[in-house]
Design an enzyme around this catalytic site. Structure first.
Site, PDB file in Angstrom:
ATOM      1  N   ASP A  40      46.326  49.773  45.581  1.00  0.00           N
ATOM      2  CA  ASP A  40      45.474  48.627  45.878  1.00  0.00           C
ATOM      3  C   ASP A  40      44.235  49.070  46.642  1.00  0.00           C
ATOM      4  OD1 ASP A  40      47.331  47.162  44.659  1.00  0.00           O
ATOM      5  OD2 ASP A  40      47.984  46.012  46.422  1.00  0.00           O
ATOM      6  N   ASP A  42      42.693  51.977  46.568  1.00  0.00           N
ATOM      7  CA  ASP A  42      41.730  52.654  45.695  1.00  0.00           C
ATOM      8  C   ASP A  42      40.983  51.624  44.848  1.00  0.00           C
ATOM      9  OD1 ASP A  42      42.410  55.058  46.704  1.00  0.00           O
ATOM     10  OD2 ASP A  42      43.679  55.685  45.040  1.00  0.00           O
ATOM     11  N   ASP A  44      40.418  48.526  45.758  1.00  0.00           N
ATOM     12  CA  ASP A  44      39.468  47.859  46.654  1.00  0.00           C
ATOM     13  C   ASP A  44      38.216  48.702  46.843  1.00  0.00           C
ATOM     14  OD1 ASP A  44      41.034  45.640  46.952  1.00  0.00           O
ATOM     15  OD2 ASP A  44      41.985  46.306  48.817  1.00  0.00           O
ATOM     16  N   SER A  90      39.816  33.034  44.475  1.00  0.00           N
ATOM     17  CA  SER A  90      40.258  34.254  45.128  1.00  0.00           C
ATOM     18  C   SER A  90      39.683  34.260  46.546  1.00  0.00           C
ATOM     19  CB  SER A  90      39.747  35.432  44.315  1.00  0.00           C
ATOM     20  OG  SER A  90      40.259  36.598  44.860  1.00  0.00           O
ATOM     21  N   LEU A  91      39.795  35.362  47.232  1.00  0.00           N
ATOM     22  CA  LEU A  91      39.281  35.424  48.597  1.00  0.00           C
ATOM     23  C   LEU A  91      38.394  36.642  48.756  1.00  0.00           C
ATOM     24  CD1 LEU A  91      42.553  34.737  50.620  1.00  0.00           C
ATOM     25  CD2 LEU A  91      40.525  33.273  50.623  1.00  0.00           C
ATOM     26  N   LYS A 126      48.904  37.596  54.317  1.00  0.00           N
ATOM     27  CA  LYS A 126      48.508  37.628  52.908  1.00  0.00           C
ATOM     28  C   LYS A 126      49.658  38.271  52.149  1.00  0.00           C
ATOM     29  CE  LYS A 126      44.669  38.772  49.882  1.00  0.00           C
ATOM     30  NZ  LYS A 126      45.437  39.271  48.767  1.00  0.00           N
ATOM     31  N   GLU A 182      52.336  31.711  46.648  1.00  0.00           N
ATOM     32  CA  GLU A 182      52.603  33.050  46.134  1.00  0.00           C
ATOM     33  C   GLU A 182      54.055  33.158  45.695  1.00  0.00           C
ATOM     34  OE1 GLU A 182      49.681  34.164  46.307  1.00  0.00           O
ATOM     35  OE2 GLU A 182      49.843  36.307  45.928  1.00  0.00           O
ATOM     36  N   LYS A 298      41.483  30.912  57.565  1.00  0.00           N
ATOM     37  CA  LYS A 298      40.861  29.771  56.884  1.00  0.00           C
ATOM     38  C   LYS A 298      40.298  28.822  57.934  1.00  0.00           C
ATOM     39  CE  LYS A 298      44.270  30.169  53.255  1.00  0.00           C
ATOM     40  NZ  LYS A 298      45.611  29.770  52.838  1.00  0.00           N
ATOM     41  N   CYS A 414      70.753  70.417  35.347  1.00  0.00           N
ATOM     42  CA  CYS A 414      71.072  69.361  36.307  1.00  0.00           C
ATOM     43  C   CYS A 414      71.628  69.996  37.584  1.00  0.00           C
ATOM     44  CB  CYS A 414      72.107  68.426  35.678  1.00  0.00           C
ATOM     45  SG  CYS A 414      72.814  67.267  36.852  1.00  0.00           S
TER      46      CYS A 414
HETATM   47  S1  IVH Z   1      44.430  31.383  50.003  1.00  0.00           S
HETATM   48  C1  IVH Z   1      41.055  29.562  47.766  1.00  0.00           C
HETATM   49  N1  IVH Z   1      46.391  32.414  51.421  1.00  0.00           N
HETATM   50  O1  IVH Z   1      45.567  36.393  47.625  1.00  0.00           O
HETATM   51  C2  IVH Z   1      42.035  30.331  48.543  1.00  0.00           C
HETATM   52  N2  IVH Z   1      45.856  33.389  49.335  1.00  0.00           N
HETATM   53  O2  IVH Z   1      42.998  37.640  47.242  1.00  0.00           O
HETATM   54  C3  IVH Z   1      42.908  31.160  47.727  1.00  0.00           C
HETATM   55  N3  IVH Z   1      47.303  35.245  48.714  1.00  0.00           N
HETATM   56  O3  IVH Z   1      44.632  34.392  44.902  1.00  0.00           O
HETATM   57  C4  IVH Z   1      44.129  31.587  48.286  1.00  0.00           C
HETATM   58  N4  IVH Z   1      48.572  35.211  50.476  1.00  0.00           N
HETATM   59  O4  IVH Z   1      47.128  34.856  45.290  1.00  0.00           O
HETATM   60  C5  IVH Z   1      45.657  32.480  50.303  1.00  0.00           C
HETATM   61  N5  IVH Z   1      48.137  33.218  52.716  1.00  0.00           N
HETATM   62  C6  IVH Z   1      47.405  33.278  51.621  1.00  0.00           C
HETATM   63  C7  IVH Z   1      47.659  34.239  50.623  1.00  0.00           C
HETATM   64  C8  IVH Z   1      46.844  34.263  49.501  1.00  0.00           C
HETATM   65  C9  IVH Z   1      48.339  35.799  49.326  1.00  0.00           C
HETATM   66  C10 IVH Z   1      46.754  35.692  47.425  1.00  0.00           C
HETATM   67  C11 IVH Z   1      46.432  34.571  46.472  1.00  0.00           C
HETATM   68  C12 IVH Z   1      44.962  34.679  46.213  1.00  0.00           C
HETATM   69  C13 IVH Z   1      44.692  36.121  46.553  1.00  0.00           C
HETATM   70  C14 IVH Z   1      43.256  36.315  46.975  1.00  0.00           C
END
Ligand code: IVH
Length: 682
Positions: A40, A42, A44, A90-91, A126, A182, A298, A414
């Site tokens: 992940d 790499d 990123d 996504s984030l 996350k 998730e 958030k 073996c």
């Molecule tokens: S918020 C609009 N909260 O990470 C906000 N996402 O990189 C979208 N994910 O698509 C998601 N844990 O699949 C949110 N606590 C969390 C999360 C989370 C994992 C995933 C999710 C999202 C991706 C974004």
């Protein structure tokens, strides 16, 4: 490539073109095939490099830029596509605390707040799983969908109904409520699943995320049902009435419906407290039952979220603060070879112990022979290692690659039983061929030998086999027929009485002159299933004749001439019968248990040559019995329904196979109708 690096426009355009392709390829591997090639972090770095170039050369942003895309579009997995009522976003990612501080500064500027104004946030782990949207209508779970490309996902409703964490019905919710969260697999469940997969020669998953994705995106929900999937909510999509005024309240409301929400979700006053919470979560990371790869912040006030809106693919009000990749450098001291229960040789690197992200690491998986060659690994090399997905550490780079030393030689035998170890054509895995005597494979082999489809020895279950192995009574299958010598000793043991011992010994004796096809199947030769074993016995009549053929000069062609036997099976038979340990054990076994002459039980009936599929729960017979009945009619029992299927016998709970049968117009019978067919044919 860092922002601001001197790079010409032409170079940038070229690099961005290559990055777009490269990232798209990795997206596909990750999302569609659940088989990532790179870590992940790499991945990123590629995304960050692309973003830095886009910031430096905004006019070069490509129409297919990875930053405008959200994961991969749904693929031809066979699952129906569904458009999301609201896009699944996504984030944006951040790695350093300063970037998280900058996130809040940006929020303040956007909302025209004073520079010292508090911006309350939520902070939560996350989770490293896959996004899923659950749509409840009138409190009933009506639809579940994966994210797909953010606009259109895949319908996984049937699969999601098998996840225990997710209620089918909720009370007190708005008429329309889409809960987003998730789907994931706990670390322990992942390890157990891979063990099961290994035992049944199924697909081994790279990490819990891929296992969760592979399990959820199944055409057959019965497979999903066997996989231990979990769910944690982190937001919502369409709602017919607001869930609260703040993110935190809304999440509590979702929790009140009985839908799991992270216990580490916290409401904090500002970014300083959010960062503290992040540190706490990171400290608990290793002890959490599931993988996380960062913390999500958030904006708490939903009216502010509304005003902030989104840019391209991500909301302005959210940020993923990713944990740094946990890497370290150390020395590879030794390579040990472990032999799995199915005979696979797995190299394990022994390291000079080193701390990685708070855990001392001394072992790494090296996967297989090819991986060692790819990294050019030799004993004494300096290596950079990484804890990928928090589970099994891996070598990411060989730092001593250029030192001139001779390559590591993967063992040809073996280490457990000294039988030859080979990789089949086109396969990366090297396997021990000493199936009958290899101690690493003993329990699985013996279990298979006595199983219902093979020798069917009643009363010899896994527990007893393990007990006898521990006593040194059972090394190979021939020892089963020597257990009678242990009668008195066994009667004296805890849990055994004269009656149960005699019952077991009689059950063993009853199999002394048994069906040779079942005997052959019981030997557990790779690729020789019950049907192939029958085909072989039909052609050769006895095990000895088969052995002669498999060890003869024209073995490959003679074996491949048998109907139902291809080159892969032929090669596997040749390997098996050439291995001296197997021949020795087989000779002993044939001296003690003399399989009867093969009798083809199939008759010519109107069902001869037809293909029958059994699905659902059969109530009056086992699946093995049903298959045997089909074979007695001269038919073939198959596992999946296709246009070539002639009949589907469906018991209660039959799912997708029944649907496919209906679509293809294949005849369907109930279990009772099947019995009528069998007796009519008899
Ligand atoms: S918020 C609009 N909260 O990470 C906000 N996402 O990189 C979208 N994910 O698509 C998601 N844990 O699949 C949110 N606590 C969390 C999360 C989370 C994992 C995933 C999710 C999202 C991706 C974004």
């Amino acid at each position: 490539m860092a922002k601001g690096t001197a790079i010409s426009e032409a170079e940038a355009a070229n690099r961005m073109m290559r990055l777009a392709k490269e990232i798209a390829r990795h997206d596909k591997l990750y999302h569609d095939r659940d088989e990532p090639e790179i870590s992940d972090s790499d991945y990123d770095s590629l995304v960050l490099e692309n973003r830095a170039l886009e910031e430096q050369f905004p006019h070069l942003v490509r129409a297919n830029s990875p930053s405008l895309r959200l994961g991969a579009a749904p693929v031809a997995s066979g699952l129906a596509k569904v458009a999301h009522a609201r896009p699944m976003l996504s984030l944006d990612n951040a790695f350093a605390p300063e970037e998280a501080e900058e996130f809040v500064a940006r929020l303040r500027r956007f909302l025209s707040l004073p520079a010292d104004a508090d911006v309350a946030l939520t902070a939560e782990p996350k989770i490293d799983g896959l996004s899923c949207s659950l749509r409840y209508e009138g409190g009933e779970l009506a639809l579940a969908a994966t994210r797909g490309d953010g606009m259109v996902g895949e319908d996984v409703t049937a699969n999601v109904r098998t996840i225990a964490d997710i209620p089918q019905r909720i009370a007190g919710a708005p008429a329309v409520l889409e809960v987003r969260g998730e789907v994931y697999m706990a670390k322990a469940d992942f390890a157990a699943l891979n063990e099961r997969q290994e035992a049944t020669a199924g697909k081994i998953f790279a990490n819990p995320r891929n296992a969760a994705a592979g399990s959820l995106r199944q055409k057959n929900a019965l497979i999903t049902a066997e996989r231990p999937l979990r769910f944690l909510a982190h937001g919502w999509g369409e709602v017919s009435a607001p869930l609260g005024d703040t993110q935190f309240e809304a999440m509590q409301r979702i929790a009140s419906f009985g839908i799991p929400v992270s216990s580490q979700l916290a409401r904090v006053d500002g970014i300083a407290a959010a960062l503290q919470h992040c540190v706490r979560i990171e400290q608990e990371r290793a002890d959490l039952p599931f993988d996380i790869d960062g913390v999500v912040y958030k904006v708490d006030r939903l009216d502010w979220q509304e005003r902030l809106g989104q840019v391209a693919r991500a909301p302005r009000w959210g940020l993923a603060h990713k944990f740094p990749a946990e890497q370290a450098e150390t020395t590879l001291m030794a390579i040990d070879i472990q032999v799995g229960r199915t005979g696979k040789l797995t190299p394990v690197g022994r390291l000079k112990p080193v701390g990685v992200g708070g855990v001392i690491v001394q072992n790494v998986t090296l996967h297989n022979r090819d991986e060692i060659a790819r990294l050019g690994l030799r004993l004494g090399d300096r290596v950079r290692i990484q804890r990928a997905g928090d589970v099994i550490p891996q070598v990411v780079e060989n730092l001593s690659r250029d030192e001139p030393r001779s390559p590591y030689e993967f063992p040809k035998y073996c280490p457990e039983c000294k039988s030859e170890a080979v990789a089949e054509d086109g396969e990366v895995d090297v396997r021990c061929t000493g199936g009958l005597i290899c101690p690493a494979q003993r329990l699985e082999r013996l279990k298979h030998f006595v199983s219902r489809g093979a020798m069917d020895i009643d009363g010899l279950g896994e527990k007893s086999i393990a007990e006898f192995i521990a006593l040194g009574w059972l090394n190979g299958p021939s020892d089963i027929f020597r257990l009678r010598h242990r009668r008195m000793e066994l009667i004296g043991r805890d849990g055994w009485q004269e009656k149960s011992v005699d019952g077991l010994l009689d059950a063993i004796d009853a199999r002394a002159n048994f069906d040779p096809a079942r005997f052959l199947f019981g030997l557990g030769i790779r690729h020789v299933g019950a049907v192939t074993a029958k085909d072989l016995m039909k052609a050769f009549g006895t095990i000895t004749a088969l052995q002669t053929a498999a060890t003869g000069d024209n073995a490959q062609s003679e074996l491949s001439n048998v109907e139902g036997v291809g080159p892969v099976v032929a090669e596997s038979l040749v390997d098996f019968f050439h291995e001296p340990h197997n021949r020795d054990e087989l000779a002993q076994l044939l001296g003690l248990a003399k399989p009867a002459a093969f009798v083809s039980s199939a008759r010519t009936t109107e069902w001869s040559g037809k293909t029958i599929v059994f699905t659902g729960t059969l109530e009056t017979m086992s699946r093995d019995e049903a298959k045997a009945q089909a074979e007695r009619l001269g038919a073939r029992a198959a596992g999946s329904v296709s246009a070539k299927t002639d009949l589907v016998v469906a018991g209660p709970g039959a799912g997708s196979k029944l649907k496919t049968a209906a679509e293809l117009g294949v005849r369907v019978a109930t279990e009772a109708e099947w019995h009528a067919i069998v007796s009519a044919a008899g």
